[in-house]
Motif scaffolding. Structure first.
Motif, PDB file in Angstrom:
ATOM      1  N   UNK A  96      18.558  21.721   3.558  1.00 36.16           N
ATOM      2  CA  UNK A  96      18.199  20.390   4.052  1.00 36.16           C
ATOM      3  C   UNK A  96      16.825  19.972   3.557  1.00 36.16           C
ATOM      4  N   UNK A  97      15.899  20.931   3.456  1.00 38.85           N
ATOM      5  CA  UNK A  97      14.582  20.586   2.928  1.00 38.85           C
ATOM      6  C   UNK A  97      14.675  20.164   1.466  1.00 38.85           C
ATOM      7  N   UNK A  98      15.546  20.812   0.694  1.00 36.58           N
ATOM      8  CA  UNK A  98      15.747  20.378  -0.692  1.00 36.58           C
ATOM      9  C   UNK A  98      16.293  18.960  -0.711  1.00 36.58           C
ATOM     10  N   UNK A 117      24.467  17.570  -0.399  1.00 35.70           N
ATOM     11  CA  UNK A 117      25.332  18.278  -1.351  1.00 35.70           C
ATOM     12  C   UNK A 117      24.499  18.910  -2.458  1.00 35.70           C
ATOM     13  N   UNK A 118      23.493  18.189  -2.947  1.00 38.38           N
ATOM     14  CA  UNK A 118      22.601  18.739  -3.968  1.00 38.38           C
ATOM     15  C   UNK A 118      21.907  19.990  -3.442  1.00 38.38           C
ATOM     16  N   UNK A 119      21.471  19.923  -2.191  1.00 36.11           N
ATOM     17  CA  UNK A 119      20.813  21.079  -1.597  1.00 36.11           C
ATOM     18  C   UNK A 119      21.732  22.280  -1.525  1.00 36.11           C
ATOM     19  N   UNK A 120      22.982  22.053  -1.189  1.00 32.79           N
ATOM     20  CA  UNK A 120      23.956  23.149  -1.134  1.00 32.79           C
ATOM     21  C   UNK A 120      24.187  23.757  -2.510  1.00 32.79           C
ATOM     22  N   UNK A 121      24.205  22.927  -3.543  1.00 34.86           N
ATOM     23  CA  UNK A 121      24.420  23.442  -4.901  1.00 34.86           C
ATOM     24  C   UNK A 121      23.210  24.223  -5.403  1.00 34.86           C
ATOM     25  N   UNK A 122      21.998  23.776  -5.036  1.00 33.22           N
ATOM     26  CA  UNK A 122      20.785  24.407  -5.544  1.00 33.22           C
ATOM     27  C   UNK A 122      20.526  25.767  -4.916  1.00 33.22           C
ATOM     28  N   UNK A 129      27.280  27.942  -2.401  1.00 29.82           N
ATOM     29  CA  UNK A 129      26.887  27.503  -3.734  1.00 29.82           C
ATOM     30  C   UNK A 129      27.804  28.095  -4.790  1.00 29.82           C
ATOM     31  N   UNK A 130      28.155  29.357  -4.623  1.00 29.36           N
ATOM     32  CA  UNK A 130      29.053  30.001  -5.589  1.00 29.36           C
ATOM     33  C   UNK A 130      30.440  29.367  -5.532  1.00 29.36           C
ATOM     34  N   UNK A 131      30.886  29.026  -4.329  1.00 25.65           N
ATOM     35  CA  UNK A 131      32.189  28.390  -4.183  1.00 25.65           C
ATOM     36  C   UNK A 131      32.194  27.010  -4.840  1.00 25.65           C
ATOM     37  N   UNK A 132      31.107  26.256  -4.670  1.00 29.19           N
ATOM     38  CA  UNK A 132      31.004  24.942  -5.303  1.00 29.19           C
ATOM     39  C   UNK A 132      30.974  25.075  -6.822  1.00 29.19           C
ATOM     40  N   UNK A 133      30.255  26.088  -7.308  1.00 30.55           N
ATOM     41  CA  UNK A 133      30.187  26.305  -8.759  1.00 30.55           C
ATOM     42  C   UNK A 133      31.562  26.657  -9.324  1.00 30.55           C
ATOM     43  N   UNK A 134      32.308  27.482  -8.612  1.00 27.82           N
ATOM     44  CA  UNK A 134      33.664  27.826  -9.049  1.00 27.82           C
ATOM     45  C   UNK A 134      34.563  26.599  -9.072  1.00 27.82           C
ATOM     46  N   UNK A 135      34.269  25.641  -8.209  1.00 25.69           N
ATOM     47  CA  UNK A 135      35.078  24.424  -8.139  1.00 25.69           C
ATOM     48  C   UNK A 135      34.654  23.392  -9.174  1.00 25.69           C
ATOM     49  N   UNK A 136      33.506  23.613  -9.822  1.00 26.35           N
ATOM     50  CA  UNK A 136      33.053  22.699 -10.859  1.00 26.35           C
ATOM     51  C   UNK A 136      31.783  21.947 -10.550  1.00 26.35           C
ATOM     52  N   UNK A 138      27.979  22.290 -10.256  1.00 28.76           N
ATOM     53  CA  UNK A 138      26.863  23.178 -10.560  1.00 28.76           C
ATOM     54  C   UNK A 138      25.545  22.435 -10.394  1.00 28.76           C
ATOM     55  N   UNK A 139      24.466  23.147 -10.059  1.00 29.68           N
ATOM     56  CA  UNK A 139      23.172  22.500  -9.826  1.00 29.68           C
ATOM     57  C   UNK A 139      22.524  22.002 -11.101  1.00 29.68           C
ATOM     58  N   UNK A 140      21.719  20.971 -10.952  1.00 31.36           N
ATOM     59  CA  UNK A 140      20.917  20.445 -12.048  1.00 31.36           C
ATOM     60  C   UNK A 140      19.574  21.155 -12.012  1.00 31.36           C
ATOM     61  N   UNK A 141      19.307  21.980 -13.006  1.00 32.02           N
ATOM     62  CA  UNK A 141      18.081  22.777 -13.007  1.00 32.02           C
ATOM     63  C   UNK A 141      16.830  21.899 -13.068  1.00 32.02           C
TER      64      UNK A 141
END
Length: 223
Positions: A96-98, A117-122, A129-136, A138-141
């Protein structure tokens, strides 16, 4: 419970039957809400807010504050706004802070569901986060780098939709008889918001060809 539902309905020149059709409920239910005889569920209150494009708080006001209202009012302070004995995990707080910093860097005046959602990906160390990445998803570095450099840009105000996500997360934790809200509950809150018709989130998931129903099942398994 006091409310402005009748007043808002009349500004649209709607009858109780018109509002009932828009909400897919009976006219008797609308009459009960307006008179204060019935109390709408949180989901129904949120639908009404979306329908009239106003915050839930501007439609309904309660004589005594419930834990949910205290949550909405104190959402920027993670150590105090939850009911006694309930808390966020460190991972959920970081998420949430992100989101707060992400909103600030984007020049927004309030945190939106997309920021959560961005916070969850980061938060890449979490199962969510791993589940979201597997689904497509991924975080923006670059987002991470900007947030790290500009920590002062933090938005404390949350949109009605984002506050609702947090309320849904709290409910999800309670259903599992847990005393803490983790990233799994935050993602479930976002998924439920999509089901209620959040176009921005739905577009993100559709553009990435994510099966929302299958993802929801996987998130529930993580709880």
């Amino acid at each position: 419970m006091k409310n402005r539902l009748k007043e808002l309905r009349k500004t649209f020149d709607w009858s109780q039957a018109d509002l009932a059709r828009a909400l897919n409920i009976s006219r008797q239910a609308v009459n009960g809400f307006e008179s204060g005889k019935f109390t709408p569920s949180l989901e129904m209150a949120f639908k009404i807010g979306l329908l009239f494009d106003v915050a839930i708080e501007s439609v309904f006001s309660y004589q005594e504050k419930s834990p949910m209202q205290n949550l909405r009012e104190k959402v920027s302070n993670f150590s105090q706004w939850l009911p006694k004995g309930e808390r966020f995990t460190d991972e959920a707080i970081a998420t949430i802070e992100f989101a707060q910093h992400s909103a600030g860097l984007s020049g927004k005046s309030q945190v939106e569901p997309r920021d959560i959602l961005k916070g969850l990906m980061q938060n890449v160390t979490t199962p969510v986060a791993r589940l979201l990445a597997e689904s497509g998803l991924t975080p923006n570095r670059e987002d991470s780098k900007f947030v790290a450099r500009h920590r002062a840009l933090k938005v404390n105000k949350f949109s009605p939709e984002s506050r609702y996500v947090l309320e849904l997360a709290l409910n999800a934790a309670r259903l599992k008889q847990k005393k803490y809200i983790d990233t799994e509950q935050l993602l479930l809150g976002l998924m439920q918001l999509m089901q209620l018709g959040n176009d921005e989130l739905t577009k993100i998931f559709q553009n990435n060809e994510i099966d929302i129903s299958a993802l929801t099942d996987k998130v529930r398994e993580l709880q």
